[in-house]
Design a protein around this motif. Structure first.
Motif, mmCIF file in Angstrom:
data_model
loop_
_atom_site.group_PDB
_atom_site.id
_atom_site.type_symbol
_atom_site.label_atom_id
_atom_site.label_comp_id
_atom_site.label_asym_id
_atom_site.label_seq_id
_atom_site.Cartn_x
_atom_site.Cartn_y
_atom_site.Cartn_z
ATOM 1 N N ILE A 1 -28.305 25.648 -31.547
ATOM 2 C CA ILE A 1 -27.501 24.836 -32.036
ATOM 3 C C ILE A 1 -28.019 25.002 -33.522
ATOM 4 O O ILE A 1 -27.063 24.940 -34.436
ATOM 5 N N SER A 2 -29.294 25.343 -33.631
ATOM 6 C CA SER A 2 -29.479 25.371 -35.443
ATOM 7 C C SER A 2 -30.902 25.500 -35.476
ATOM 8 O O SER A 2 -31.424 25.183 -34.034
ATOM 9 N N ILE A 3 -31.256 26.256 -36.317
ATOM 10 C CA ILE A 3 -32.425 26.394 -36.915
ATOM 11 C C ILE A 3 -33.063 25.377 -37.839
ATOM 12 O O ILE A 3 -32.192 25.221 -38.947
ATOM 13 N N ASN A 4 -33.979 24.782 -37.941
ATOM 14 C CA ASN A 4 -33.848 23.360 -38.729
ATOM 15 C C ASN A 4 -34.751 23.314 -39.883
ATOM 16 O O ASN A 4 -34.894 22.897 -40.857
ATOM 17 N N LYS A 5 -36.044 25.103 -39.275
ATOM 18 C CA LYS A 5 -37.328 24.971 -40.001
ATOM 19 C C LYS A 5 -37.779 26.132 -39.801
ATOM 20 O O LYS A 5 -37.498 26.545 -38.522
ATOM 21 N N LEU A 6 -37.130 27.063 -40.505
ATOM 22 C CA LEU A 6 -38.108 28.800 -40.886
ATOM 23 C C LEU A 6 -39.021 29.309 -42.108
ATOM 24 O O LEU A 6 -38.003 28.873 -42.804
ATOM 25 N N GLU A 7 -40.113 28.823 -41.522
ATOM 26 C CA GLU A 7 -40.905 29.588 -42.968
ATOM 27 C C GLU A 7 -42.329 30.556 -42.662
ATOM 28 O O GLU A 7 -42.503 30.770 -40.940
ATOM 29 N N VAL A 8 -41.903 32.192 -43.169
ATOM 30 C CA VAL A 8 -42.672 33.258 -42.685
ATOM 31 C C VAL A 8 -43.336 33.350 -43.820
ATOM 32 O O VAL A 8 -43.466 33.322 -44.867
ATOM 33 N N GLY A 9 -45.127 33.805 -43.002
ATOM 34 C CA GLY A 9 -46.218 34.379 -44.090
ATOM 35 C C GLY A 9 -46.384 35.603 -43.811
ATOM 36 O O GLY A 9 -45.033 36.480 -42.994
ATOM 37 N N GLN A 10 -47.141 36.415 -43.749
ATOM 38 C CA GLN A 10 -47.749 37.579 -44.057
ATOM 39 C C GLN A 10 -47.112 38.260 -42.584
ATOM 40 O O GLN A 10 -46.912 39.207 -41.884
ATOM 41 N N ASP A 11 -48.061 37.435 -41.914
ATOM 42 C CA ASP A 11 -48.476 37.498 -40.462
ATOM 43 C C ASP A 11 -48.406 36.277 -39.404
ATOM 44 O O ASP A 11 -48.152 36.384 -38.389
ATOM 45 N N MET A 12 -48.076 35.567 -39.921
ATOM 46 C CA MET A 12 -47.705 34.105 -38.720
ATOM 47 C C MET A 12 -46.207 33.257 -39.607
ATOM 48 O O MET A 12 -45.636 33.770 -40.939
ATOM 49 N N ALA A 13 -45.504 32.883 -38.636
ATOM 50 C CA ALA A 13 -44.531 32.229 -38.703
ATOM 51 C C ALA A 13 -44.381 31.048 -38.039
ATOM 52 O O ALA A 13 -45.169 30.908 -37.133
#
Length: 131
Positions: free
Chosen positions: A65-77
């Motif tokens: 339905i939706s992606i509510n939050k997505l945070e991406v770091g160098q090697d973790m998300a």
């Protein structure tokens, strides 16, 4: 593709099952991934594979339905997303809107799901959660 696009594609691949196919996202999961069920009980990949390959679970469909939050770091998300699924578990039909939290790690240049948690399902007629 940017790392953010790659993870969005993984979420889509793990969530969207228009034809009821089971375990479509397993290739995105590490063998030591842990999934926390709505009961709060952890499920390792041995348990996940047994459940998803058993006759106890049959999917009608699942869709993002939706992606509510997505945070991406160098090697973790991490991501929070909402899906709608219709499935039968041990003879009980479910028509659920559920919220997932997922953690991903970049291992040898490849993004993999390493940890996830699913909320209890709510009815599609209930108001969607607000983020």
């Amino acid at each position: 593709h940017s790392d953010k696009n790659v993870i969005q594609n993984i979420i889509h691949d793990m969530t969207n099952r228009p034809d009821g196919e089971k375990n479509v996202g397993r290739s995105h999961m590490t063998d030591d991934s842990v999934f926390i069920r709505p009961t709060g009980n952890p499920l390792d990949m041995k348990g996940w594979d047994a459940m998803m390959n058993s006759d106890d679970v049959t999917f009608k469909f699942s869709k993002l339905i939706s992606i509510n939050k997505l945070e991406v770091g160098q090697d973790m998300a991490y991501a929070c997303y909402t899906s709608h699924s219709q499935f039968n578990y041990k003879g009980t039909d479910n028509d659920d809107i559920a919220v997932f939290t997922a953690i991903y790690r970049k291992l040898d240049g490849v993004w993999k799901f390493v940890f996830g948690q699913r909320s209890s399902g709510r009815s599609p007629s209930d108001e969607l959660p607000k983020f």
